[in-house]
Design an enzyme around this catalytic site. Sequence first.
Site, mmCIF file in Angstrom:
data_model
loop_
_atom_site.group_PDB
_atom_site.id
_atom_site.type_symbol
_atom_site.label_atom_id
_atom_site.label_comp_id
_atom_site.label_asym_id
_atom_site.label_seq_id
_atom_site.Cartn_x
_atom_site.Cartn_y
_atom_site.Cartn_z
ATOM 1 N N ASP A 219 75.365 -48.269 133.852
ATOM 2 C CA ASP A 219 76.512 -48.992 133.324
ATOM 3 C C ASP A 219 76.427 -50.454 133.760
ATOM 4 O OD1 ASP A 219 77.840 -46.626 132.253
ATOM 5 O OD2 ASP A 219 78.196 -46.099 134.344
ATOM 6 N N ASP A 258 74.040 -47.181 128.522
ATOM 7 C CA ASP A 258 75.134 -46.295 128.922
ATOM 8 C C ASP A 258 76.437 -47.068 128.691
ATOM 9 O OD1 ASP A 258 76.437 -44.061 129.799
ATOM 10 O OD2 ASP A 258 75.692 -44.115 131.838
ATOM 11 N N ASP A 262 82.699 -48.487 133.627
ATOM 12 C CA ASP A 262 83.208 -47.163 133.982
ATOM 13 C C ASP A 262 84.093 -47.285 135.214
ATOM 14 O OD1 ASP A 262 81.850 -46.060 131.896
ATOM 15 O OD2 ASP A 262 80.646 -44.674 133.080
ATOM 16 N N ARG A 317 85.418 -45.472 122.864
ATOM 17 C CA ARG A 317 85.790 -45.605 124.273
ATOM 18 C C ARG A 317 86.276 -47.011 124.613
ATOM 19 N NH1 ARG A 317 81.160 -42.189 127.667
ATOM 20 N NH2 ARG A 317 81.262 -40.301 126.386
#
Length: 439
Positions: A219, A258, A262, A317
């Site tokens: 990430d 990715d 996060d 997302r």
Amino acid sequence: MNVQKWHGHAIARAAAVAGCAALVLSLTGTTAQAHPRDPARQVLGDRDGWGSYGTGTTGGAAADAAHVYTVTTWAQFKAALAAGGDAPRIIKVKGVIDAVSEGCDAFAAPGYDFDAYLAAYAPETWGLDTDLSAEPDDSPEGLRRASAAQQDRSIKANIPSDTTIIGVGRGAGFKGASLQIKAVNNVIVRNLTFESPLDCFPQWDPTDGSQGNWNSEYDTAVVYGSTHVWLDHNTFTDGSHPDSAAPTYFGMLYQQHDGELDIVRGADYVTASWNVFSEHDKTILIGNSDSESTAAGDRGKLKVTFHHNLFENLVERAPRVRFGQVDSYNNHFVAGEDYSYSFGVGKESQLVAEHNAFTLPEGVAAGKILKRWNVSPVTADDNYVNGERVDLIAVHNAQIPAETLQPGAGWTPTLRTRVDPPRAVPGIVDHRAGAGRLR
């Protein structure tokens, strides 16, 4: 030293002369009180989202002159993170720092060969019933694992507590880096453009789905078990490596990205403001699993605020939420042709999405904005789609009746500063969000 310069989302490479790892101390910083207008010493304002809760978020604002660093290389940046013990620090990033400046080949283990990997694990040879976890170290998969481990050690940077990382001017950022804000407190990241790290060695999983899949790591930024984090005026983008340019192998996209951000594993009190999230698939994940093994650490935490961010040309997302009380207001969402959804309503999520603006292209229905992954109530009031006020829950339930959503997240956000009329949000956010636009 020549540096790379970033203009918007494009990267113009200039000849970069590698500097030594010695730190370049800034001569501008003394104390936070002496330089209240220095952006590097600004702190998150009162009531500005969940990051302001309790002790607030001040990052390295209290750093003395000995702990203010200006860095222009990846080695200097990592050295600045490691220097100074537990003292507050400010790290000023000048130019574009490339964490993978020598290319993917620099991480490859001796004997690793991608063509041999493809030959060994092609579905017509290997099948789709067995994963690669039992493959020995000297197999193509074993050599891939060793190569991936070398990249992992190189591109991840662990951010200490009481740290501010800020870009200098309009052309500062990172390429191919993964910031690990892990098990720390009080971190500020501002005015930086991040080109998403590219996984040099994705893994093929024959058992992932009906046709197998490529899975990637890294990430751009991870907030893992950390508290009081402020991410402000940054730009996150896939840059020169969009998924649209990726090849396919075994009939599946060779996915090398990715997430962009996060927030997981009991992280808490985070504010993300005035950022741009652009050109990405799986953008932001809050809470990484439905499993009870992680739920115990996530329940009652994962409190995050998103305001005045621009989410453009993303697939999904923005964010996907499990657990946590997430407040998303005054953001502008601009959908592209590959749009799937914006808000993912996950297990035990308590999402409040209000006063946002959505710009959808012709043929994309407003019912797609919300996606129900689990049965959790959501508050979605005063949102505008293409300039018109729309009840997002009502249109979702009418268009996707098999995934009915229930209104009412069960809490009311109070940690907000200015709330702009949603009709005005596109004009405000599009012109002020992102790196290089600090005021």
